[in-house]
Design a protein around this motif. Structure first.
Motif, short mmCIF file in Angstrom:
data_model
loop_
_atom_site.label_atom_id
_atom_site.label_comp_id
_atom_site.label_asym_id
_atom_site.label_seq_id
_atom_site.Cartn_x
_atom_site.Cartn_y
_atom_site.Cartn_z
N ARG A 25 0.84 -1.18 0.00
CA ARG A 25 0.00 0.00 0.00
C ARG A 25 0.88 1.24 0.00
NH1 ARG A 25 -4.30 -0.73 4.68
NH2 ARG A 25 -2.41 -1.04 5.87
N VAL A 26 0.39 2.28 -0.62
CA VAL A 26 1.24 3.45 -0.78
C VAL A 26 0.79 4.66 0.00
CG1 VAL A 26 1.97 2.73 -3.05
CG2 VAL A 26 -0.05 4.16 -2.84
N ALA A 27 -0.22 4.57 0.79
CA ALA A 27 -0.56 5.76 1.57
C ALA A 27 -1.36 5.40 2.79
CB ALA A 27 -1.34 6.76 0.74
N GLY A 28 -1.17 6.18 3.83
CA GLY A 28 -2.17 6.24 4.87
C GLY A 28 -1.83 5.62 6.18
N LEU A 29 -2.51 6.17 7.20
CA LEU A 29 -2.57 5.55 8.51
C LEU A 29 -3.60 4.46 8.43
CD1 LEU A 29 -2.73 8.78 10.66
CD2 LEU A 29 -0.83 7.21 10.52
N ARG A 30 -3.32 3.35 9.04
CA ARG A 30 -4.32 2.29 9.03
C ARG A 30 -5.33 2.59 10.12
NH1 ARG A 30 -0.82 -3.09 9.01
NH2 ARG A 30 0.49 -1.86 10.37
N GLY A 31 -6.56 2.88 9.71
CA GLY A 31 -7.59 3.20 10.66
C GLY A 31 -8.05 1.99 11.42
N VAL A 32 -8.69 2.29 12.56
CA VAL A 32 -9.25 1.23 13.34
C VAL A 32 -10.31 0.55 12.55
CG1 VAL A 32 -8.77 2.35 15.49
CG2 VAL A 32 -10.86 2.89 14.33
N HIS A 33 -10.43 -0.77 12.82
CA HIS A 33 -11.43 -1.50 12.06
C HIS A 33 -12.72 -1.63 12.85
CE1 HIS A 33 -8.99 -2.58 8.60
NE2 HIS A 33 -7.99 -2.63 9.46
N GLY A 34 -12.90 -0.77 13.79
CA GLY A 34 -14.15 -0.78 14.52
C GLY A 34 -14.93 0.45 14.19
N VAL A 35 -15.15 1.27 15.16
CA VAL A 35 -15.94 2.47 14.96
C VAL A 35 -15.23 3.42 14.01
CG1 VAL A 35 -16.99 4.42 16.15
CG2 VAL A 35 -16.87 2.19 17.27
N LEU A 200 10.34 1.41 4.43
CA LEU A 200 10.85 1.48 5.80
C LEU A 200 10.06 2.52 6.59
CD1 LEU A 200 12.89 0.81 8.03
CD2 LEU A 200 14.44 2.49 6.98
N GLY A 201 9.80 3.66 5.95
CA GLY A 201 9.00 4.68 6.62
C GLY A 201 7.64 4.17 7.01
N LYS A 202 7.01 3.39 6.15
CA LYS A 202 5.68 2.85 6.47
C LYS A 202 5.75 1.89 7.66
CE LYS A 202 4.83 1.68 2.11
NZ LYS A 202 4.14 1.12 0.94
N ALA A 203 6.77 1.06 7.70
CA ALA A 203 6.91 0.13 8.81
C ALA A 203 7.15 0.88 10.12
CB ALA A 203 8.06 -0.85 8.55
N LEU A 204 7.96 1.91 10.08
CA LEU A 204 8.24 2.70 11.28
C LEU A 204 6.99 3.47 11.73
CD1 LEU A 204 11.76 4.00 10.24
CD2 LEU A 204 11.27 2.35 12.06
N HIS A 205 6.24 3.97 10.76
CA HIS A 205 4.99 4.66 11.10
C HIS A 205 4.03 3.69 11.78
CE1 HIS A 205 1.80 7.79 10.24
NE2 HIS A 205 1.08 6.72 10.59
N ALA A 206 3.90 2.50 11.21
CA ALA A 206 2.99 1.51 11.79
C ALA A 206 3.40 1.12 13.20
CB ALA A 206 2.93 0.27 10.90
N ALA A 207 4.69 1.24 13.50
CA ALA A 207 5.20 0.94 14.84
C ALA A 207 5.17 2.18 15.75
CB ALA A 207 6.62 0.40 14.75
N ASN A 208 4.52 3.25 15.26
CA ASN A 208 4.41 4.50 16.03
C ASN A 208 5.76 5.17 16.28
OD1 ASN A 208 1.58 4.26 16.19
ND2 ASN A 208 1.74 2.99 18.02
N ARG A 209 6.72 4.88 15.45
CA ARG A 209 8.03 5.53 15.53
C ARG A 209 8.07 6.63 14.47
NH1 ARG A 209 11.51 0.17 15.09
NH2 ARG A 209 13.24 1.63 14.78
N PHE A 210 7.31 7.68 14.76
CA PHE A 210 7.01 8.66 13.73
C PHE A 210 8.22 9.50 13.32
CE2 PHE A 210 2.91 8.08 16.07
CZ PHE A 210 2.29 7.33 15.08
#
Length: 615
Positions: A25-35, A200-210
């Motif tokens: 995937r090429v963009a975005g924060l992964r939103g919660v899959h609930g509300v 790498l940036g996406k993986a770090l973002h997903a790990a909250n290492r902004f």
């Protein structure tokens, strides 16, 4: 028969160059899959960045392309099926042509067979591994894709693209440390590999290492400054770092490259809303929808903005778009319940299943619509809800039956229709001036007496309840929850008050181990459900809390409630800049954290108000 190299021309004159990419995937924060939340960043796939004419080619071109694939496959398939004698080089090229053509004809299983045969014949044929890995990843066969890339790397351990592609698979498997290691290994082999830096940036973002994610994205942009998706990801990361002006600049840079990507307009609108540039935010949401009218997340986000501005007539219908996005709990509800969703039809003499799919506090707030529905002549209302709500709602007069979601699902076909409470105002056309009164909740007298005995030993004076943390799974919990119980210490200095903790979940450990200088009676750990909480709140003079379900309960019980709201990502229901709420006009007071202000400053204002309030 003469065979050509796979990245050249086939006998049919068809170009078969097959470039390996990571396919992530090429963009975005992964939103919660609930509300659904109004600040969920939009995501997109690489193919969505192609031009519309590339995504939807003319049918004649499609037919011509398929004909070329079919012609090329027809030339090599009989030879492969008959095990004709040919050199290893020719066999390899024939298998690769057959695989690519099969894939072009949407025959994925046959393409996989050909590429696996090719690897068996020539284990050092790199393109076959990459192509097969991309195919398997696209089919969501992630473990198989991982195995292929690891097999390739056993032959070529220094292959940067293979390491990058392995990282993409591990990322999709949510094995973030392994994905990071693979991307870093790829960059060690090829420091100018922009895609690996981006991933790498996406993986770090997903790990909250902004902060580290930002560094990786900027490195990728130094190599490929015109890559629109990297600018998008950088903007999303800067938004998480609360560097909103820079996030806006990143999104504008993306739009300067490609103005027709609706996700960029959507994500920029979120930043503009947080910056308080509300008219620009609305315009940006509308541009996203102009480019893609069925962009359901943008419809929902625009609806949330309009609701926060009190423009309910347009906001409610847009807010219903939460049912249109696959993968969300609301879409799932509509798929599994075996009766029609109510959309404003007459309810006289009908049976209605009210289905909880949102938060506990949402159900208390919108529970006010239960008597409204009953007044329309509903023969029977069944409320399917989470366990903490059941005992309390069983005592609500207009609810005929309360049950678990599992039981209600099994019986859903027996109802005339179902609805979510949050959908009701859309079909009743609720405006700011027609919000129904809060739901009348009556605490169980036996529970009130039980808790009164527990409270009898408290010092004389006003009783103040406190809740300083919300649900840790909430997308904005880091900002809406107070960091620790100790932050509330200024409140203890107000004389004549006794403080009671109703904290559940995170924060209970702090309350149980409160230091001696914090005069706090912790009750939260002993609360079974909201029936217990209601029995305690009924005996309080005031509840001070963050944005959590306890606020809705206290306000609905007619108790004074002071809610502390964060500066960032305030829920639409609390509107903009107000210190009161049209949903609880007599009982709720809002203390808003100013932008750039710490909780300490906001709590000082609460303390000052405590000193002067007349109970």
């Amino acid at each position: 028969m003469r065979f050509f190299r796979a990245n050249g021309a086939t006998p049919a004159g068809l170009t078969l160059k097959h470039r390996a990419t990571s396919g992530t995937r090429v963009a975005g924060l992964r939103g919660v899959h609930g509300v659904f939340k109004s600040t969920t960043m939009a995501t997109l796939h690489a193919e969505e960045l192609s031009r519309p004419e590339q995504r939807h080619p003319a049918s004649s071109n499609s037919v011509q392309r398929d004909a070329k694939f079919a012609d090329a496959l027809a030339k090599v398939k009989p030879l492969l099926d008959s095990d004709a004698v040919m050199s290893e080089s020719d066999l390899v090229q024939a298998l690769n042509i057959a695989a690519v053509c099969s894939l072009g004809l949407r025959k994925a299983e046959e393409a996989e067979v050909y590429w696996r045969r090719l690897i068996d014949v020539q284990p050092d044929f790199v393109d076959a591994y990459n192509s097969l890995g991309i195919l398997l990843k696209g089919l969501n066969r992630l473990q198989d894709a991982e195995a292929i890339y690891r097999q390739m790397l056993s032959v070529y351990p220094d292959h940067a693209e293979g390491l990058n592609n392995l990282g993409a698979v591990l990322f999709d498997l949510n094995r973030l440390p392994e994905a990071e290691a693979a991307y870093r290994a790829a960059l060690a082999k090829r420091p100018d590999f922009a895609e690996a830096s981006h991933n790498l940036g996406k993986a770090l973002h997903a790990a909250n290492r902004f902060a580290e994610a930002e560094e990786a994205y900027r490195q990728a942009l130094q190599i490929e400054p015109s890559k629109v998706e990297i600018h998008i990801h950088l903007g999303n990361t800067l938004e998480q770092l609360d560097r909103l002006t820079e996030a806006d600049e990143a999104f504008q840079a993306a739009l300067a490259i490609r103005f027709d990507v609706p996700e960029v307009h959507h994500n920029r609108a979120i930043v503009l809303k947080t910056l308080g540039r509300l008219s620009e935010s609305e315009a940006s949401y509308r541009r996203a929808l102009a480019f893609r009218p069925d962009f359901h997340l943008a419809r929902f986000s625009l609806g949330s903005l309009l609701l926060s501005l009190g423009r309910y007539e347009e906001g409610w219908p847009l807010y219903e778009a939460r049912y249109d996005q696959e993968g969300r709990i609301h879409h799932h509800s509509a798929a599994v319940l075996q009766c029609p969703r109510w959309r404003g039809e007459t309810l006289a003499g009908k049976t209605l299943l009210v289905w909880q799919e949102d938060g506990l506090g949402d159900m208390i707030q919108f529970g006010r619509y239960l008597p409204v529905l009953k007044a329309q002549g509903v023969a029977r209302i069944t409320f399917a809800c989470a366990a903490p709500l059941r005992r309390m709602f069983a005592g609500v007069d207009c609810v005929d039956e309360v049950m678990s979601h599992g039981e209600a699902l099994l019986r859903s076909s027996t109802y005339d229709s179902w609805t979510s409470l949050i959908s009701v105002p859309a079909y009743l056309r609720t405006t700011l001036s027609t919000i129904p009164p809060k739901l009348r909740l009556t605490p169980d007298p036996a529970l009130v007496q039980q808790w009164a005995e527990r409270l009898a030993g408290l010092p004389r004076g006003r009783r103040i309840g406190v809740v300083w943390k919300g649900n840790p799974k909430h997308h904005n919990d880091a900002k809406r929850s107070v960091r620790s119980l100790a932050t509330l210490a200024p409140l203890w200095s107000v004389p004549g008050l006794t403080f009671l903790s109703l904290q559940k979940g995170q924060g209970e450990d702090e309350a149980n181990a409160a230091p001696a200088n914090q005069p706090l009676l912790h009750l939260g750990s002993d609360l079974k459900d909201f029936a217990d909480t209601a029995a305690i709140v009924a005996q309080l003079d005031l509840l001070i809390c963050v944005d959590t379900s306890s606020a809705h309960l206290a306000a609905s019980l007619g108790k004074r409630c002071w809610m502390m709201l964060p500066a960032h990502d305030v829920d639409w229901r609390w509107m903009r800049d107000r210190t009161d709420s049209p949903w609880y006009p007599e009982t709720l007071r809002l203390f808003r954290q100013a932008r750039g202000e710490s909780w300490d400053a906001a709590i000082e204002r609460v303390r000052d108000a405590l000193r002067t309030v007349a109970f």
